[in-house]
Motif scaffolding. Structure first.
Motif, PDB file in Angstrom:
ATOM      1  N   LEU A  73      23.828  -1.521  -0.014  1.00 45.52           N
ATOM      2  CA  LEU A  73      24.678  -1.993  -1.104  1.00 45.52           C
ATOM      3  C   LEU A  73      25.966  -2.603  -0.551  1.00 45.52           C
ATOM      4  O   LEU A  73      26.427  -3.631  -1.043  1.00 45.52           O
ATOM      5  CB  LEU A  73      24.987  -0.868  -2.092  1.00 45.52           C
ATOM      6  N   ASN A  78      26.816  -2.295 -11.582  1.00 43.80           N
ATOM      7  CA  ASN A  78      27.464  -1.092 -12.084  1.00 43.80           C
ATOM      8  C   ASN A  78      28.813  -0.872 -11.403  1.00 43.80           C
ATOM      9  O   ASN A  78      29.796  -0.520 -12.066  1.00 43.80           O
ATOM     10  CB  ASN A  78      26.555   0.124 -11.885  1.00 43.80           C
ATOM     11  N   VAL A 138      26.350   5.945  -4.351  1.00 42.97           N
ATOM     12  CA  VAL A 138      25.530   4.727  -4.394  1.00 42.97           C
ATOM     13  C   VAL A 138      25.964   3.678  -3.368  1.00 42.97           C
ATOM     14  O   VAL A 138      25.274   2.694  -3.163  1.00 42.97           O
ATOM     15  CB  VAL A 138      25.511   4.075  -5.802  1.00 42.97           C
ATOM     16  N   SER A 194      22.058  -6.583  -7.658  1.00 41.88           N
ATOM     17  CA  SER A 194      21.274  -5.407  -8.040  1.00 41.88           C
ATOM     18  C   SER A 194      21.993  -4.646  -9.145  1.00 41.88           C
ATOM     19  O   SER A 194      23.193  -4.838  -9.380  1.00 41.88           O
ATOM     20  CB  SER A 194      21.084  -4.489  -6.830  1.00 41.88           C
ATOM     21  N   SER A 195      21.276  -3.772  -9.810  1.00 44.42           N
ATOM     22  CA  SER A 195      21.886  -2.989 -10.892  1.00 44.42           C
ATOM     23  C   SER A 195      22.994  -2.092 -10.353  1.00 44.42           C
ATOM     24  O   SER A 195      24.006  -1.890 -11.026  1.00 44.42           O
ATOM     25  CB  SER A 195      20.834  -2.164 -11.632  1.00 44.42           C
ATOM     26  N   GLU A 196      22.853  -1.572  -9.125  1.00 44.72           N
ATOM     27  CA  GLU A 196      23.901  -0.741  -8.532  1.00 44.72           C
ATOM     28  C   GLU A 196      25.173  -1.558  -8.298  1.00 44.72           C
ATOM     29  O   GLU A 196      26.273  -1.093  -8.571  1.00 44.72           O
ATOM     30  CB  GLU A 196      23.434  -0.116  -7.207  1.00 44.72           C
TER      31      GLU A 196
END
Length: 160
Positions: free
Chosen positions: A148, A15, A143, A10-12
């Motif tokens: 996550l 990141n 986040v 995922s983008s999280e």
């Protein structure tokens, strides 16, 4: 972790990998970095053992060169200091630093028991390391959700 190691995340998650890589690459004296969940499982790692083609010989020096070893150390230090804080009625532990002749280990709380650990050279600028760790924690803490953490844990299991 290389960009290829983040494919499918995922983008999280990507990141957080980027933030971790930045911490290792941008802060002088940092050998390796690990993020550990409250139950002691490795979630993120700069793992110099996995990136030997990109790592310089100085960066490869560390606890046996293994992210699992750094994660174990971070988890143990975190547990010990949390227990000590409870016994001393000192409140929550924000940061722990162990200075040794040949290196330093820093541990900082992220959120809900997760920990950020850094292994650095003995001559590193401790205030710079602590500052960059605080930046990481500030950016990662909100986040790092249970979903996550689960994604990161599975990602680490797939790289073994």
């Amino acid at each position: 972790m290389t960009a290829t190691g983040t494919f499918g995340l995922s983008s999280e998650a990507r990141n957080l990998h980027w933030l971790l890589s930045n911490l290792v690459e941008e802060v002088p004296g940092v050998h390796s970095v690990a993020v550990v969940s409250s139950d002691g499982l490795l979630l993120l790692s700069s793992d110099p053992g996995l990136n030997t083609e990109a790592a310089t010989p100085v960066r490869r020096k560390g606890p046996r060169g293994s992210s699992a070893d750094l994660a174990t150390i971070v988890s143990g230090i975190g547990s010990l200091t949390i227990g000590a804080a409870k016994l001393m009625e000192g409140g929550g532990v924000k940061q722990t630093m162990v200075a040794m002749e040949e290196g330093s280990v820093f541990v900082m709380a992220i959120s809900d028991g997760s920990l950020l650990g850094v292994h650095a050279t003995p001559d590193c600028d401790m205030s710079v390391v602590a500052y960059h760790m605080a930046l990481f924690v500030g950016r990662a803490g909100h986040v790092l959700t249970p979903e996550l953490r689960d994604e990161l844990r599975k990602s680490m299991e797939n790289t073994k």
